[in-house]
Design a protein around this motif. Structure first.
Motif, mmCIF file in Angstrom:
data_model
loop_
_atom_site.group_PDB
_atom_site.id
_atom_site.type_symbol
_atom_site.label_atom_id
_atom_site.label_comp_id
_atom_site.label_asym_id
_atom_site.label_seq_id
_atom_site.Cartn_x
_atom_site.Cartn_y
_atom_site.Cartn_z
ATOM 1 N N THR A 2 0.848 -1.195 0.000
ATOM 2 C CA THR A 2 0.000 0.000 0.000
ATOM 3 C C THR A 2 0.881 1.243 0.000
ATOM 4 O O THR A 2 2.100 1.173 0.252
ATOM 5 C CB THR A 2 -0.894 0.029 1.252
ATOM 6 O OG1 THR A 2 -0.047 0.135 2.407
ATOM 7 C CG2 THR A 2 -1.738 -1.235 1.361
ATOM 8 N N ASP A 3 0.228 2.364 -0.223
ATOM 9 C CA ASP A 3 0.966 3.643 -0.218
ATOM 10 C C ASP A 3 1.649 3.861 1.125
ATOM 11 O O ASP A 3 2.806 4.294 1.204
ATOM 12 C CB ASP A 3 -0.003 4.810 -0.473
ATOM 13 C CG ASP A 3 -0.382 4.876 -1.938
ATOM 14 O OD1 ASP A 3 -1.385 5.548 -2.244
ATOM 15 O OD2 ASP A 3 0.315 4.252 -2.772
ATOM 16 N N PHE A 4 0.889 3.581 2.174
ATOM 17 C CA PHE A 4 1.446 3.829 3.506
ATOM 18 C C PHE A 4 2.665 2.947 3.749
ATOM 19 O O PHE A 4 3.670 3.404 4.301
ATOM 20 C CB PHE A 4 0.377 3.603 4.579
ATOM 21 C CG PHE A 4 0.817 4.030 5.947
ATOM 22 C CD1 PHE A 4 1.303 3.097 6.857
ATOM 23 C CD2 PHE A 4 0.765 5.364 6.324
ATOM 24 C CE1 PHE A 4 1.728 3.498 8.107
ATOM 25 C CE2 PHE A 4 1.191 5.760 7.583
ATOM 26 C CZ PHE A 4 1.675 4.825 8.464
ATOM 27 N N GLU A 5 2.570 1.694 3.350
ATOM 28 C CA GLU A 5 3.715 0.794 3.546
ATOM 29 C C GLU A 5 4.933 1.269 2.759
ATOM 30 O O GLU A 5 6.079 1.157 3.222
ATOM 31 C CB GLU A 5 3.321 -0.631 3.136
ATOM 32 C CG GLU A 5 2.413 -1.320 4.147
ATOM 33 C CD GLU A 5 1.782 -2.587 3.623
ATOM 34 O OE1 GLU A 5 1.859 -2.845 2.388
ATOM 35 O OE2 GLU A 5 1.192 -3.313 4.424
ATOM 36 N N ARG A 6 4.659 1.832 1.613
ATOM 37 C CA ARG A 6 5.777 2.381 0.808
ATOM 38 C C ARG A 6 6.438 3.544 1.545
ATOM 39 O O ARG A 6 7.668 3.664 1.583
ATOM 40 C CB ARG A 6 5.257 2.862 -0.551
ATOM 41 C CG ARG A 6 5.356 1.823 -1.645
ATOM 42 C CD ARG A 6 5.302 2.497 -3.007
ATOM 43 N NE ARG A 6 3.994 3.100 -3.227
ATOM 44 C CZ ARG A 6 2.927 2.433 -3.667
ATOM 45 N NH1 ARG A 6 2.994 1.156 -3.941
ATOM 46 N NH2 ARG A 6 1.772 3.059 -3.828
ATOM 47 N N VAL A 8 6.467 4.013 4.745
ATOM 48 C CA VAL A 8 7.186 3.470 5.916
ATOM 49 C C VAL A 8 8.558 2.964 5.486
ATOM 50 O O VAL A 8 9.574 3.244 6.135
ATOM 51 C CB VAL A 8 6.375 2.333 6.590
ATOM 52 C CG1 VAL A 8 7.205 1.638 7.657
ATOM 53 C CG2 VAL A 8 5.101 2.872 7.210
ATOM 54 N N ALA A 9 8.586 2.251 4.379
ATOM 55 C CA ALA A 9 9.863 1.709 3.893
ATOM 56 C C ALA A 9 10.821 2.844 3.504
ATOM 57 O O ALA A 9 12.033 2.745 3.743
ATOM 58 C CB ALA A 9 9.601 0.794 2.698
ATOM 59 N N GLU A 10 10.266 3.895 2.939
ATOM 60 C CA GLU A 10 11.123 4.973 2.422
ATOM 61 C C GLU A 10 11.661 5.869 3.531
ATOM 62 O O GLU A 10 12.809 6.316 3.455
ATOM 63 C CB GLU A 10 10.304 5.807 1.439
ATOM 64 C CG GLU A 10 11.127 6.869 0.717
ATOM 65 C CD GLU A 10 10.290 7.617 -0.309
ATOM 66 O OE1 GLU A 10 9.188 7.119 -0.664
ATOM 67 O OE2 GLU A 10 10.731 8.695 -0.732
ATOM 68 N N TYR A 11 10.840 6.158 4.551
ATOM 69 C CA TYR A 11 11.226 7.192 5.510
ATOM 70 C C TYR A 11 11.619 6.674 6.892
ATOM 71 O O TYR A 11 11.978 7.466 7.765
ATOM 72 C CB TYR A 11 10.081 8.210 5.668
ATOM 73 C CG TYR A 11 9.848 9.020 4.429
ATOM 74 C CD1 TYR A 11 8.713 8.821 3.649
ATOM 75 C CD2 TYR A 11 10.776 9.977 4.019
ATOM 76 C CE1 TYR A 11 8.500 9.556 2.497
ATOM 77 C CE2 TYR A 11 10.568 10.716 2.866
ATOM 78 C CZ TYR A 11 9.434 10.504 2.115
ATOM 79 O OH TYR A 11 9.242 11.231 0.967
ATOM 80 N N SER A 12 11.570 5.385 7.127
ATOM 81 C CA SER A 12 11.883 4.867 8.467
ATOM 82 C C SER A 12 13.311 5.192 8.886
ATOM 83 O O SER A 12 13.568 5.525 10.050
ATOM 84 C CB SER A 12 11.682 3.349 8.526
ATOM 85 O OG SER A 12 10.310 3.040 8.683
ATOM 86 N N ARG A 13 14.238 5.102 7.920
ATOM 87 C CA ARG A 13 15.644 5.343 8.263
ATOM 88 C C ARG A 13 15.858 6.786 8.742
ATOM 89 O O ARG A 13 16.471 7.030 9.784
ATOM 90 C CB ARG A 13 16.509 5.073 7.046
ATOM 91 C CG ARG A 13 17.989 4.996 7.347
ATOM 92 C CD ARG A 13 18.759 4.595 6.080
ATOM 93 N NE ARG A 13 20.170 4.556 6.340
ATOM 94 C CZ ARG A 13 20.817 3.523 6.896
ATOM 95 N NH1 ARG A 13 20.165 2.435 7.247
ATOM 96 N NH2 ARG A 13 22.117 3.585 7.105
#
Lengths: 166, 325
Positions: A2-6, A8-13
């Motif tokens: 989903t968009d949200f999961e994307r 999360v993956a992109e900005y978690s770091r």
């Protein structure tokens, strides 16, 4: 995905880095990290797709940090809560910073700043947000951002100067 | 002794904030949701319990304050001008004009009503029947608190809500001191240094504060708006900048600050408690700038506050009186 999961993956770091710099303590930082994403998930339907998600996400994080009760996200009085944490910190020091002691002193000095000053300082030196963006994120006047930055730097200089003379 | 240059500090701060922490947290939505649900559930239950308690207390307060109009012990405390007895055929009062009933405070009559309800006196007449008394009985009873035996009922023209307009504390009159003398320190009584009384030592500066601090037991929310009232929004931290003559800073290794509201110290009384720590900003040949942040939630209402700065020996360095909004 989903968009949200994307997101999360992109900005978690980056969010991890931001939370650690804000809180100092890794456990507090992780709590802030989890709460930020949980809040973002909860309010995701209110996110305006035309604006920057990063800015929106960091606004949530900054306001959670700012509005939490005083001890939450800032419960640890020690600079490092464990040897492992200290080692990770030392490994993260950039190569150009050869004076490790001064770097450790800076870390302790930043953690001793009042919360609102620490928040503005870290947001600014994160190099992602201008003073006007910070003012918008925190809903404070731009003059207040400048004033807090100035005061934070004065406090740090004073603290680091005292450390050097000891 | 070398000072950190601005450029060096900028460099270090950039390096610090940009440094990779060598780890990345993972978002666990399920764990966070469980914590949130438990938190919300607990909060809802707690909110429901608190609401129930508040509603009960409020109901009891209103009941005892204004009472049941059919039951004579629960009466509005009569004003000195209108002491009446209920339901005389002619509507005349039997009260003795030579013994006017003193006007009780709102709190006293409420307490009296509660006591009367719990411990009714045998001589009380709980019926709504005619409560006319003989002149001698009136003389005797007029010396007792009016709500106990006085069968006074509000005149039909009196508003039952009249009581609510009474102020919760006694307004200072011309016969009362502006500042209660009992709060001034007794010079014969030894006090531990540093003194907690901000009126000792340096003189006050700034405009006069509220004329009379609220009495003991008065809750801040009973203070009328002219004396401050509640600050809008959540309690926060207040920042204070002050300047100390540099010649007073010789030998000073630590600066601390205590906060006073009127004559009362608020917050911890331990000078060396971490909440009193003051930051030293800039020093010049003339003055040193210091900076203090009040502990979170210490100041919850607007008004005048005095910030007294001390050194590590408890010697006063300077003081600042400010109006906090």
């Amino acid at each position: 995905m989903t968009d949200f999961e994307r997101y999360v993956a992109e900005y978690s770091r980056e969010l991890t880095r931001f939370c650690i710099k804000l809180c100092g303590d890794v456990h507090d930082a992780e709590d802030l990290f989890q709460d930020t994403w949980a809040r973002a998930l909860d309010k995701f339907d209110q996110y305006d797709q035309s604006s920057s998600f990063k800015s929106w996400l960091f606004t949530i994080c900054a306001n959670l940090f700012r509005n939490s009760k005083k001890l939450k996200y800032n419960s640890s009085k020690a600079v490092f809560s464990s040897k492992e944490e200290k080692e990770k910190f030392l490994n993260s020091i950039p190569d150009q910073e050869t004076d490790v002691d001064a770097y450790l002193d800076l870390h302790a000095a930043i953690l001793s700043l009042p919360k609102k000053h620490r928040l503005v300082l870290v947001l600014y030196y994160f190099r992602e947000f201008s003073q006007s963006e910070i003012a918008r994120m925190l809903d404070i006047p731009e003059g207040t951002v400048k004033s807090r930055l100035n005061t934070a730097k004065k406090l740090l200089k004073r603290r680091l100067y005292d450390e050097e003379t000891q | 002794m070398k000072k950190l240059s601005d450029e060096r500090l900028e460099q270090m701060l950039s390096a610090y904030c940009e440094a990779d922490p060598q780890q990345t947290f993972t978002f666990h939505p399920e764990e966070t949701r469980k914590k949130l649900i438990a938190f919300i559930g607990f909060n809802r239950a707690a909110a429901a319990a608190v609401s129930l308690v508040l509603v009960s207390v409020l109901s009891l307060t209103v009941y005892f304050l204004f009472g049941n109009n059919n039951s004579t012990p629960f009466v509005v405390a009569p004003s000195p001008q209108s002491v009446t007895t209920p339901s005389t055929p002619t509507g005349e009062s039997d009260s003795d004009p030579n013994h006017p009933v003193p006007e009780p405070t709102q709190l006293k009559s409420l307490w009296q009503n509660i006591v009367d309800f719990l411990f009714p006196r045998p001589t009380e007449n709980n019926s709504t029947a005619n409560n006319r008394t003989s002149p001698t009985e009136t003389d005797r009873m007029s010396t007792v608190t009016p709500s106990a035996t006085e069968a006074a009922r509000p005149k039909p023209t009196q508003k039952t809500g009249e009581k609510a307009t009474e102020k919760p504390y006694v307004q200072p009159t011309e016969h009362q001191p502006i500042r209660p003398t009992e709060k001034s320190p007794d010079p014969t009584v030894p006090i531990d240094p540093p003194s907690d009384d901000p009126t000792e030592g340096s003189s006050h500066s700034g405009a006069p504060g509220p004329t009379d601090p609220p009495g003991e037991g008065d809750e801040p929310w009973l203070i009328p708006p002219t004396e401050g009232g509640l600050m809008p929004g959540a309690p926060t931290e207040i920042e204070i900048f002050a300047q100390v003559d540099s010649d007073r800073m010789e030998g000073v290794t630590g600066v601390y600050c205590k906060v006073y509201s009127g004559d009362s110290l608020i917050g911890s009384s331990d000078l060396y408690d971490s909440s009193h720590t003051v930051y030293i900003l800039d020093s010049s040949s003339q003055y040193t700038e210091v900076y203090y942040v009040t502990p979170y939630g210490l100041i919850r209402q607007s008004g005048f506050y005095t910030f007294v700065f001390y050194d590590q020996n408890g010697s006063e360095l300077t003081r600042v009186k400010e109006y906090v909004y």
